[in-house]
Design a protein around this motif. Structure first.
Motif, PDB file in Angstrom:
ATOM      1  N   UNK A   1     -10.425 -57.890  10.703  1.00 49.53           N
ATOM      2  CA  UNK A   1     -11.671 -58.623  10.483  1.00 49.53           C
ATOM      3  C   UNK A   1     -11.619 -59.852  11.394  1.00 49.53           C
ATOM      4  N   UNK A   2     -12.526 -59.922  12.387  1.00 51.54           N
ATOM      5  CA  UNK A   2     -12.469 -60.970  13.400  1.00 51.54           C
ATOM      6  C   UNK A   2     -13.797 -61.717  13.477  1.00 51.54           C
ATOM      7  N   UNK A   3     -13.709 -63.033  13.708  1.00 50.93           N
ATOM      8  CA  UNK A   3     -14.886 -63.874  13.881  1.00 50.93           C
ATOM      9  C   UNK A   3     -14.636 -64.822  15.049  1.00 50.93           C
ATOM     10  N   UNK A   4     -15.656 -65.054  15.863  1.00 55.37           N
ATOM     11  CA  UNK A   4     -15.529 -65.934  17.019  1.00 55.37           C
ATOM     12  C   UNK A   4     -15.056 -67.321  16.563  1.00 55.37           C
ATOM     13  N   UNK A   5     -13.966 -67.820  17.198  1.00 51.39           N
ATOM     14  CA  UNK A   5     -13.369 -69.088  16.771  1.00 51.39           C
ATOM     15  C   UNK A   5     -14.332 -70.256  16.957  1.00 51.39           C
TER      16      UNK A   5
ATOM     17  N   UNK B   1     -10.280 -69.018   6.753  1.00 49.94           N
ATOM     18  CA  UNK B   1      -9.166 -68.092   6.513  1.00 49.94           C
ATOM     19  C   UNK B   1      -9.345 -67.337   5.202  1.00 49.94           C
ATOM     20  N   UNK B   2      -9.751 -68.045   4.157  1.00 47.40           N
ATOM     21  CA  UNK B   2      -9.940 -67.371   2.862  1.00 47.40           C
ATOM     22  C   UNK B   2     -11.063 -66.350   2.929  1.00 47.40           C
ATOM     23  N   UNK B   3     -12.159 -66.688   3.647  1.00 50.62           N
ATOM     24  CA  UNK B   3     -13.263 -65.721   3.770  1.00 50.62           C
ATOM     25  C   UNK B   3     -12.798 -64.460   4.486  1.00 50.62           C
TER      26      UNK B   3
END
Length: 781
Positions: A272-276, A47-49
């Motif tokens: 900003x999205x990243x695969x969970x 989350x912080x990244x």
């Protein structure tokens, strides 16, 4: 088969199972807590990244990209202004653009518009131009940004954002220079940023449509810039102006962890999205590792439980037997336990406990009887206090109970006021009573010092414990002093004395303190009840005043509405008359209409000035510019103005020669005199003269405005200076006004250090007088 149930019903089995359960639960708790902490740390790290990247992109857009575009366009506009200065007209500017001599990184084309938004020239020959409505009215030094939208350029559709700046010369806007740029540049910049293993960054507009394509979007798919709005959770929240981090399904149907930030300046959204699955890839391995640790702890707990159960069971059985005998009343039974030091110590403690129980049984019974009697006394006192609401009666009853409880033959009590303790009641011999102080203060004298400690003081032997000055009143015996205090104030003081020495136990002392607390509570309630009754009367009076003020406010609103409507109707009527009958009206008729319009306009202006003065007076922002001024000359000037306005009304000004100057705000003095003369003219109606006199009274200058009008009701002489007050509050009253003139006059006179009052004249009419000091100094504002 019967051995197993017998084993589990034994003490050793229960200890074994308890230790095993504790060890297993401890292992599970450690494992669960470790996994929870590790998972929280991983999620917080992800989350912080994502939040950090989203914040960086937001700052890049708001603080770098858009300001850079605005500065570039202002710089280009300044250069274009210099071209225009060298060669007035549009020829040089068109030729420079069309020959491609101006190239600006990031911009697709540069266009020139007239200040009205009409296209003039551009750097792209294939571009046919358009009407830019947003640049209309642009001022020097400003920039206008038109967000990304879809346009037709040369028969093709394109997505552009426009940044415009004015071309200024000598403070005048001659042209507007506008640059069009596509989202491809910022899209490439965002695509070059790394977000974890599979992250991506893209922008959406306020409607949720894409501004930049997601870097991992499939080519040839349904996604397009400014196409259909995306319906993901992140886009929905950022369109509503929210910012945060959540887990949701993205545009491609994948579960992602997304950080979304709203860009207030443009209304865009940064996602900003990243695969969970990839973001939390370490969690399964961590979970398996913790499971192995928990299993190992469970096996170790099993072994340790078997050993400890055996070592604890035997000594405990002996202690169990001894406890059963002790419970049956055999206080002489003692236990002997062999084993570790802790178990031997437990056996010794058990034996000491049995001895203590045996020796204190009779003492405990005696103390129970004493405490029962004390509690009965306290309950009786509380019951008597609850029934009374008189502070004097509460103190007398409390003193009686305390004297009965201690067995003392003398007692007296004080009731506290705001500053002093005053003697209220005493039960003692006449010779002793004469030595008691009638009143004292906290910290003063012997009783004052005891009260200041705010705790009970018990002297079992006055000859050994009391100060010398106390022995002059009571040479021997015992005494008790109980200050009565709440959390905020002193309430009273109880004192008791015995001629014989009496030894009170520690429990009796605590009982006296408990009695004092209960008396303080009852006394506080009685005082609060009396104060409440007084406050109820004050509140009723305040409520009556509030109703009066509310009625005055309602009257003021009604009056101001009436006073505004009448002059506005006259102004509108006479203005329409001039407009409709301009050709047929004579010059005198036109002047008469204009004169009425001017008079009503002056009336409205005066009304607005009064309202502004009222606002400044209520907020404390009224400023006086004091200077030495001639009060007699000011009076003559104001009277002459009213004489011109009311030719049928006679005026007389009577100031002696050499009337001293005063230090005051001349404009505000004119306002005061104008308000007083306006009232005099209004209520005189041309009957009798209006006389203004000036006199010197000691060190004050006095001005009196006298008329022969209708006068003032004696009951209203003080109230006419109140805000919004009017003698006649009906909307059909004979005299206009909103009740502010005399209020403002009073405030202005008092601001100068003076005073103002009203009275009736013998034979009819009214006199309003104000005084100003002659010793004030001119100190500016």
């Amino acid at each position: 088969m019967r051995t197993l149930p017998r084993f589990f019903s034994s003490l050793r089995a229960r200890i074994f199972l308890a230790l095993l359960l504790i060890g297993s639960l401890a292992g599970l708790a450690v494992g669960g807590a470790s996994y929870y902490i590790a998972r929280s740390m991983v999620k917080r790290h992800v989350t912080e990244n994502l939040t950090s990247v989203a914040n960086d992109v937001t700052r890049l857009v708001e603080e770098v990209w858009i300001p850079t575009l605005e500065r570039e366009m202002l710089l280009l506009a300044d250069v274009a202004g210099r071209f225009f200065a060298d060669e007035p007209g549009t020829a040089l500017l068109k030729r420079t653009l069309q020959e491609g001599q101006i190239k600006v990184p990031g911009f697709k084309r540069l266009n020139v518009f007239l200040p009205g938004g009409i296209y003039l020239a551009g750097s792209d020959p294939a571009y046919g131009g358009r009407l830019e409505e947003k640049i209309v009215g642009i001022r020097p030094g400003e920039t206008v940004i038109t967000p990304f939208r879809r346009l037709d350029a040369g028969g093709e559709s394109e997505v552009v954002m426009t940044v415009a700046a004015p071309v200024v010369r000598e403070g005048k806007v001659y042209f507007v220079l506008a640059g069009d740029l596509t989202p491809d540049g910022i899209g490439r910049d965002l695509g070059s940023l790394s977000v974890g293993v599979s992250g991506e960054i893209y922008l959406v507009d306020p409607d949720g449509r894409l501004i930049t394509m997601p870097p991992r979007a499939p080519e040839g798919g349904k996604l397009e810039v400014l196409g259909e709005p995306l319906e993901t959770e992140g886009v929905a929240k950022v369109v509503q102006g929210e910012s945060g981090v959540s887990e949701y399904v993205n545009y491609a149907g994948r579960r992602v962890v997304g950080a979304f930030r709203h860009v207030p300046r443009t209304g865009w959204g940064v996602l900003v999205e990243e695969d969970a699955a990839e973001a939390f890839a370490d969690l399964p391995r961590l979970r398996n590792f913790i499971i192995y640790i928990v299993l190992g702890l469970a096996m170790a707990s099993l072994l340790v439980s078997l050993v400890l159960a055996q070592r604890i069971t035997v000594p405990l059985r002996r202690l169990q037997t001894a406890a059963e005998k002790l419970g049956l009343g055999d206080l002489e039974y003692r236990v002997e336990v062999r084993g570790g030091g802790e178990l031997r110590g437990l056996a010794a403690s058990f034996n000491r406990m049995a001895e203590a129980l045996q020796s204190s049984q009779e003492l405990l019974e005696d103390r129970v009887r004493e405490r029962t009697a004390e509690l009965r006394t306290i309950n009786e006192m509380i019951a008597s206090l609850v029934r009374s609401r008189s502070p004097a009666e509460i103190l007398q009853n409390a003193l009686r109970v305390i004297m009965e409880f201690t067995g003392y033959e003398s007692g007296w009590c004080y009731l506290a006021s705001e500053k002093d303790f005053n003697l209220l009641y005493r039960r003692c011999q006449t010779g002793v009573a004469s030595g008691l102080p009638e009143s004292f203060r906290v910290g003063e004298g012997l009783l004052g010092s005891i009260a200041g400690e705010a705790r009970a003081v018990i002297w079992e032997d006055i000859e050994r414990s009391a100060p010398p000055e106390w022995r002059e009143v009571f040479p021997s015996g015992s005494a008790v002093f109980l200050p009565l205090k709440s959390t905020k104030r002193f309430l009273g003081f109880l004192c008791a004395h015995s001629a014989a020495v009496c030894n009170l136990s520690a429990d009796a002392g605590r009982t006296l303190e408990a009695m004092a607390d209960e008396v303080a509570i009852a006394l506080e309630n009685a005082l609060l009840y009396q104060e409440l009754q007084a406050h109820v009367e004050e509140l009723e009076q305040a409520n009556r005043e509030l109703r009066t003020l509310d009625e005055m406010k309602s009257n003021f609103i009604s009056a101001i509405s009436h006073e505004l409507k009448q002059p506005l109707s006259l102004i509108s009527g006479y203005a329409q008359t001039i407009r409709d009958y301009y050709e047929t009206l004579t010059y005198e008729e036109e002047m008469r209409c204009l004169q009425i319009i001017v008079e009503r306009t002056d009336f409205l202006s005066s009304l607005v000035d009064d309202l502004l003065d009222l606002s400044q007076l209520e907020t404390g922002r009224l400023r006086l510019h004091k200077e030495e001024c001639d009060l007699a000359e000011i009076t003559r000037r104001v009277v002459s103005e009213y004489a011109m306005k009311s030719p049928t009304q006679p005026f007389v000004v009577d100031f002696p020669d050499g009337f001293p100057a005063v230090v005051a705000d001349a404009r505000r003095l004119e306002q005061v005199l104008s308000n007083l003369l306006s009232n005099a003219v209004k209520f005189s109606e041309g009957k009798g003269e209006i006389r203004v006199e000036g006199r010197v009274k000691d060190d004050r200058a006095q001005v009196r405005v006298m008329d022969r009008g209708i006068g003032i009701e004696p009951s209203q002489l003080r109230r006419i200076f109140d805000r919004f007050y009017q003698a006649d509050i009906s909307t059909r009253r004979a005299y206009s006004g909103v009740g502010l003139g005399l209020f403002i006059s009073r405030e202005l006179v008092e601001a100068h250090g003076g005073r103002i009052w009203a009275e009736n004249r013998p034979g009819g009419g009214a006199v309003i007088t104000f005084e100003l000091p002659l010793s004030s100094q001119a100190d500016g504002d």
